[in-house]
Design an enzyme around this catalytic site. Sequence first.
Site, PDB file in Angstrom:
ATOM      1  N   CYS A  42       0.831  -1.207   0.000  1.00 30.16           N
ATOM      2  CA  CYS A  42       0.000   0.000   0.000  1.00 30.16           C
ATOM      3  C   CYS A  42       0.867   1.260   0.000  1.00 30.16           C
ATOM      4  O   CYS A  42       0.392   2.342  -0.352  1.00 30.16           O
ATOM      5  CB  CYS A  42      -0.920   0.010   1.227  1.00 30.16           C
ATOM      6  N   THR A 274     -10.880 -24.063   1.947  1.00 28.15           N
ATOM      7  CA  THR A 274     -11.205 -24.292   0.539  1.00 28.15           C
ATOM      8  C   THR A 274     -12.014 -25.581   0.439  1.00 28.15           C
ATOM      9  O   THR A 274     -12.387 -26.164   1.469  1.00 28.15           O
ATOM     10  CB  THR A 274      -9.913 -24.456  -0.292  1.00 28.15           C
TER      11      THR A 274
HETATM   12  P1  FAD Z   1      -0.166  -9.948  -1.312  1.00 31.61           P
HETATM   13  O1  FAD Z   1      -0.046  -9.035  -0.169  1.00 31.61           O
HETATM   14  O2  FAD Z   1      -0.150  -9.460  -2.677  1.00 31.61           O
HETATM   15  O3  FAD Z   1       0.820 -11.139  -1.106  1.00 31.61           O
HETATM   16  C1  FAD Z   1       0.857 -12.227  -1.967  1.00 31.61           C
HETATM   17  C2  FAD Z   1       2.305 -12.696  -2.076  1.00 31.61           C
HETATM   18  O4  FAD Z   1       2.298 -14.020  -2.504  1.00 31.61           O
HETATM   19  C3  FAD Z   1       3.078 -11.909  -3.125  1.00 31.61           C
HETATM   20  O5  FAD Z   1       4.187 -11.266  -2.546  1.00 31.61           O
HETATM   21  C4  FAD Z   1       3.501 -12.965  -4.130  1.00 31.61           C
HETATM   22  O6  FAD Z   1       4.833 -12.776  -4.582  1.00 31.61           O
HETATM   23  C5  FAD Z   1       3.407 -14.229  -3.316  1.00 31.61           C
HETATM   24  N1  FAD Z   1       3.146 -15.420  -4.131  1.00 31.61           N
HETATM   25  C6  FAD Z   1       2.183 -15.588  -5.073  1.00 31.61           C
HETATM   26  N2  FAD Z   1       2.231 -16.816  -5.572  1.00 31.61           N
HETATM   27  C7  FAD Z   1       3.226 -17.452  -4.935  1.00 31.61           C
HETATM   28  C8  FAD Z   1       3.756 -18.762  -5.030  1.00 31.61           C
HETATM   29  N3  FAD Z   1       3.242 -19.642  -5.878  1.00 31.61           N
HETATM   30  N4  FAD Z   1       4.783 -19.079  -4.229  1.00 31.61           N
HETATM   31  C9  FAD Z   1       5.307 -18.173  -3.360  1.00 31.61           C
HETATM   32  N5  FAD Z   1       4.841 -16.927  -3.238  1.00 31.61           N
HETATM   33  C10 FAD Z   1       3.809 -16.575  -4.009  1.00 31.61           C
HETATM   34  N6  FAD Z   1      -5.207  -2.171   0.199  1.00 31.61           N
HETATM   35  C11 FAD Z   1      -5.748  -1.361   1.105  1.00 31.61           C
HETATM   36  O7  FAD Z   1      -6.594  -1.824   1.891  1.00 31.61           O
HETATM   37  N7  FAD Z   1      -5.384  -0.046   1.212  1.00 31.61           N
HETATM   38  C12 FAD Z   1      -4.451   0.494   0.371  1.00 31.61           C
HETATM   39  O8  FAD Z   1      -4.113   1.675   0.491  1.00 31.61           O
HETATM   40  C13 FAD Z   1      -3.874  -0.316  -0.605  1.00 31.61           C
HETATM   41  N8  FAD Z   1      -2.956   0.172  -1.470  1.00 31.61           N
HETATM   42  C14 FAD Z   1      -2.379  -0.660  -2.376  1.00 31.61           C
HETATM   43  C15 FAD Z   1      -1.441  -0.135  -3.245  1.00 31.61           C
HETATM   44  C16 FAD Z   1      -0.834  -0.953  -4.179  1.00 31.61           C
HETATM   45  C17 FAD Z   1       0.166  -0.382  -5.117  1.00 31.61           C
HETATM   46  C18 FAD Z   1      -1.153  -2.336  -4.215  1.00 31.61           C
HETATM   47  C19 FAD Z   1      -0.484  -3.253  -5.204  1.00 31.61           C
HETATM   48  C20 FAD Z   1      -2.097  -2.860  -3.372  1.00 31.61           C
HETATM   49  C21 FAD Z   1      -2.725  -2.023  -2.443  1.00 31.61           C
HETATM   50  N9  FAD Z   1      -3.700  -2.527  -1.575  1.00 31.61           N
HETATM   51  C22 FAD Z   1      -4.267  -1.689  -0.661  1.00 31.61           C
HETATM   52  C23 FAD Z   1      -4.156  -3.912  -1.660  1.00 31.61           C
HETATM   53  C24 FAD Z   1      -3.455  -4.769  -0.621  1.00 31.61           C
HETATM   54  O9  FAD Z   1      -2.081  -4.576  -0.713  1.00 31.61           O
HETATM   55  C25 FAD Z   1      -3.817  -6.206  -0.876  1.00 31.61           C
HETATM   56  O10 FAD Z   1      -5.193  -6.341  -0.763  1.00 31.61           O
HETATM   57  C26 FAD Z   1      -3.153  -7.159   0.098  1.00 31.61           C
HETATM   58  O11 FAD Z   1      -1.775  -7.029   0.061  1.00 31.61           O
HETATM   59  C27 FAD Z   1      -3.536  -8.597  -0.238  1.00 31.61           C
HETATM   60  O12 FAD Z   1      -2.869  -9.476   0.584  1.00 31.61           O
HETATM   61  P2  FAD Z   1      -2.538 -10.951   0.062  1.00 31.61           P
HETATM   62  O13 FAD Z   1      -1.806 -11.622   1.148  1.00 31.61           O
HETATM   63  O14 FAD Z   1      -3.753 -11.566  -0.470  1.00 31.61           O
HETATM   64  O15 FAD Z   1      -1.612 -10.727  -1.183  1.00 31.61           O
END
Ligand code: FAD
Length: 544
Positions: A42, A274
């Site tokens: 973020c 899941t």
């Molecule tokens: P992520 O945090 O994206 O983590 C997933 C990780 O899994 C990644 O690092 C990826 O490399 C890893 N991965 C994927 N597949 C594999 C694999 N097969 N093996 C190993 N590793 C793997 N949300 C807000 O609420 N407020 C905000 O201000 C906001 N700003 C944002 C700004 C930006 C630029 C971005 C990109 C997102 C923003 N978000 C914001 C959204 C928020 O960051 C996401 O909703 C949140 O990070 C999701 O969490 P997650 O764990 O699902 O995925």
Amino acid sequence: MKIIIVGGVAGGASCAARLRRLDEKAEILMVERGPYVSYANCGLPYHVGGSIEKESSLLVATEQMFKGIFTVDCRTNCEAVGISPKRKTVELKNLLTGEVTAEAYDKLVLSPGAAPIRPPLPGIDLPGIFSVRTVPDAKHIREWLDAKQAKRAVVVGGGFIGLEMVENLVHRGLEVTLVEKLSQIMPPLDPEMARLVGRYLSKHGVKQELGDGVAGFRQAGDGALEVLTDSGKAHPADIVILAIGVRPETALAKAAGLELGQRGGIRVDEQMRTSDPDILAVGDAVEVKDFVTGQWTLIPLAGPANRQGRIAADVICGRASRFRGTQGTSICRLFEGTIAQTGASEKTLVRLGDTDFEKIYLYPNSHAGYYPGAKMLVVKVLFRKSDGRLLGAQVLGEDGVAKRIDAFAMAIQMGATVYDLEEAELSYAPPYGSAKDPVNFAGMVAANILCGDMPVAHWNAADGVFVLDVRNPPEIEAEPLAGALNIPLPQLRARLGELPRDREIFVVCRSAVRAYYATRILLQNGLKARNISGGMLARSHQIV
Ligand code: FAD
């Protein structure tokens, strides 16, 4: 018990830390494809813009911290490339050496996030076209901006990541054009609210091309890029940021035979399980139920991802935690302004065929008007006509937006009604709010409508009706309203005879406060009256 977590950022890292707090004995392995865990995605736009100067500030927790404090076997540059649910193993690839090993699990948690959408458009792979997801992405953007001495940027996509990038590129001195395929920016907002955001962007020099999709990219003669649109336009750019949305990373889950939902995310139950009970999934990769509408939805936000990571850990440790669903509460800064929303929008309710709702527009001060610095807020609130339950809120302004949206968000999650908003006891001192806070005020206006004290009307129904304008002459001169009868509020009681008794009268003033007083006078004198919600202020962004 051995738990493997795939993805080491918002959902994955929360899950790992919570697991350790609940179970000292669990063997926890967290794998992350990228070079960092637990980074602040973020914060990436603000690192590009320079408000977060040091890259290291984005690293909320490091691999070493996970190893040292949480005794989590934390592996970066390590990708999960296959899952065998039958054998309960995950194949892990060391991205530095190419070595692939199999690790057994008792429970597996998937938190792979969502990948930026990069459609196969002509020229999409040209240098200078970036997505923003990871710390290396932000680094590459900064390096490109510096190396090219970039002056012009095109941001494709007007959602919150696109708008944050717009702000930060302007902050760096670039001239920015925003290209958006839809007819409005900030899709969670209703269009009349988004229109105000668009005007604000224009005021800050950001050009906008709405309703025009990107058709491709080409290299221009001067070495810069051109962004080509469906309408045939070519926008020159030294850098292009693609922010047209994200798609859940479901390849692993799909290959493992896990059920996917109708919106393309991994299908989970309320406990983040899941279709395989030993595999849980959280974050941007999963479909969740919308708390207000009950529909399956994809809402990629950090708050839900963190909470779901924690819930998955609880469930693995035998606790009965459940995810309540998401209401899409979000907030975005745009220059001096803030855009925020929570719950359902009007367009969502209409799309679902829901007719049991009413809406109001309010334009209160952010804090007591007599204390310097008060700014006007623009507030839209949606609520059930039948029982007053709060359904959604959208708030724009330059001060006090976060305070209000969070009150609305909490109220929605608690199933509160507009009558609860009337009674909410919110913090107040002149620099922060008013004794009758905008949130209370919204409850009072909505409750007045529901109990019949103030019948409401909206501009889309104002054609051909009798309109009474109770503003004062200088206001009318500044902003005339054709076809309306003007009787300033102080004269109304004396001039009731000029009004029709056989027709409904729509009453208008600047913000609907004086029109409310007038509506009460008319109703108590036996006339049929409705207050036009939001008055002339609402007209200015509803009627274009
Ligand atoms: P992520 O945090 O994206 O983590 C997933 C990780 O899994 C990644 O690092 C990826 O490399 C890893 N991965 C994927 N597949 C594999 C694999 N097969 N093996 C190993 N590793 C793997 N949300 C807000 O609420 N407020 C905000 O201000 C906001 N700003 C944002 C700004 C930006 C630029 C971005 C990109 C997102 C923003 N978000 C914001 C959204 C928020 O960051 C996401 O909703 C949140 O990070 C999701 O969490 P997650 O764990 O699902 O995925």
